[in-house]
Design a protein around this motif. Structure first.
Motif, short mmCIF file in Angstrom:
data_model
loop_
_atom_site.label_atom_id
_atom_site.label_comp_id
_atom_site.label_asym_id
_atom_site.label_seq_id
_atom_site.Cartn_x
_atom_site.Cartn_y
_atom_site.Cartn_z
N THR A 288 29.85 3.19 9.56
CA THR A 288 29.17 3.09 8.26
C THR A 288 28.84 4.50 7.80
N ILE A 289 28.84 4.70 6.50
CA ILE A 289 28.50 6.00 5.94
C ILE A 289 27.46 5.82 4.84
N ASP A 290 26.64 6.85 4.65
CA ASP A 290 25.62 6.85 3.61
C ASP A 290 26.24 7.43 2.34
N VAL A 291 26.92 6.57 1.60
CA VAL A 291 27.62 7.03 0.40
C VAL A 291 26.63 7.58 -0.62
N GLN A 292 25.42 7.02 -0.67
CA GLN A 292 24.42 7.54 -1.61
C GLN A 292 24.11 9.00 -1.31
N ALA A 293 23.95 9.33 -0.03
CA ALA A 293 23.70 10.72 0.35
C ALA A 293 24.90 11.59 0.01
N TRP A 294 26.10 11.10 0.26
CA TRP A 294 27.30 11.85 -0.07
C TRP A 294 27.37 12.09 -1.58
N ASN A 295 27.06 11.04 -2.35
CA ASN A 295 27.06 11.18 -3.82
C ASN A 295 26.01 12.17 -4.28
N TRP A 296 24.78 11.98 -3.79
CA TRP A 296 23.66 12.79 -4.28
C TRP A 296 23.86 14.26 -3.95
N LYS A 297 24.37 14.52 -2.75
CA LYS A 297 24.60 15.91 -2.35
C LYS A 297 25.88 16.49 -2.95
N GLY A 298 26.75 15.63 -3.46
CA GLY A 298 28.02 16.12 -3.98
C GLY A 298 28.88 16.75 -2.90
N LEU A 299 28.94 16.11 -1.73
CA LEU A 299 29.65 16.68 -0.59
C LEU A 299 31.17 16.60 -0.77
N ASP A 300 31.84 17.62 -0.33
CA ASP A 300 33.29 17.56 -0.14
C ASP A 300 33.52 17.06 1.28
#
Length: 316
Positions: A240-252
């Motif tokens: 599982t991944i925290d897509v919200q955190a990935w979105n909010w941080k704008g991670l590559d």
């Protein structure tokens, strides 16, 4: 010749089979060393693993050219090589296209020149996007983590924070020049990385364990608009991944594995050049050696990870 095949969980057998003959454009390699890969350990340890036919496996191979197929001209019998293969490297001989072989210097030990994992790590470092001056957090310092730590330094990382929970891995990270070592068995790794970076997080976080907890920590430890590199080989179920955190941080987010043989070979060539120029070290990453007849003991050792374990190698 002798060759090992897996029949099921915990069941690897050494068989007597015909020695392969190289086809046109191939070389036959007398195997001298084959590293045990964690991807193979997944099959060996998985009680749900099934196969109708024995699988001849092993892909971290180096050895000596023993015979040339028709039209093969890049090598001579007796040349030392490391190879890319998926044809069963736990064997006395293996045949591969000559284009899948990389020449070794006369003084390069076979056990150091495990081309496939070296190439995998160098490709992972190349895809990481590390820039000169970056702070890099590496979560997981086993055999592959030890290679990619060195790759991160060669890419220009100015600060490397290495995270692991095993004493031998922490010692390895120090020996390989990590600037800070974090013991995940004693403190929250992501929180410590944030503290070390003034609350911002690392520019690049490399997850090199293949475990859910490390993936979570990597997400938390990356800075806004940072890079999260998934280098661990994830097997044994979904993640599982925290897509919200990935979105909010704008991670590559980069899945830093290659499957194209030519990409693999590029990484192998790069890694062997670095190894033979003394810019990459492998010897400290190798801990346990086995003969082919003891291959099940090699898998048991890799699965149990006794004190001091980093990498098992089958030698011939």
């Amino acid at each position: 010749m002798k060759a090992a095949a897996i029949y099921g969980p915990g069941d690897v057998r050494v068989l007597d089979i015909d020695r392969p003959a190289p086809e046109p454009g191939e070389v036959l390699v007398e195997v001298k060393a084959c590293g045990l890969c964690s991807s193979e350990l997944g099959m060996w340890a998985d009680p749900a693993f099934k196969t109708e036919e024995p699988i001849f496996f092993g892909h971290e191979v180096s050895g000596v050219v023993a015979e040339l197929g028709e039209g093969a001209s890049r090598f001579a019998v007796g040349d030392r090589v490391t190879i890319f293969t998926d044809r069963g490297g736990y064997a006395e001989y293996v045949a591969v296209p000559e284009a899948w072989a990389v020449r070794l210097d006369a003084g390069t030990p076979f056990d150091w020149a495990l081309g496939e994992p070296i190439g995998c790590a160098m490709n992972g470092a190349a895809r990481s996007g590390i820039e000169v001056g970056d702070t890099v957090a590496l979560i997981g310092v086993g055999f592959m983590g030890g290679l990619i730590l060195q790759g991160a330094r060669l890419k220009g990382a100015s600060r490397i924070i290495a995270v692991d929970a095993r004493p031998e891995s922490l010692a390895l990270a120090r020996a390989l020049g990590a600037d800070v070592v974090v013991d995940a068995s004693k403190e929250d790794a992501a929180r410590r990385i944030l503290e070390l970076t003034g609350g911002e997080g690392a520019d690049v976080v490399i997850e090199a364990t293949g475990k859910q907890g490390a993936l979570d920590a990597a997400t938390d430890a990356a800075r806004i608009r940072g890079r999260l590199i998934i280098f661990g080989y994830h097997q044994g179920g979904k993640r599982t991944i925290d897509v919200q955190a990935w979105n909010w941080k704008g991670l590559d987010v980069v899945n830093a594995h290659e499957r194209d043989p030519q990409a693999y070979l590029k990484g192998i060539r790069t890694g062997i050049k670095l190894l033979e120029a003394s810019q990459l070290t492998v010897a400290p990453l190798l801990s346990h050696y086995f003969e082919l007849k003891d291959i099940n003991a090699a898998f048991r050792t890799a699965a149990s990870k006794p004190d001091g374990f980093l990498k098992a190698v089958v030698t011939f």
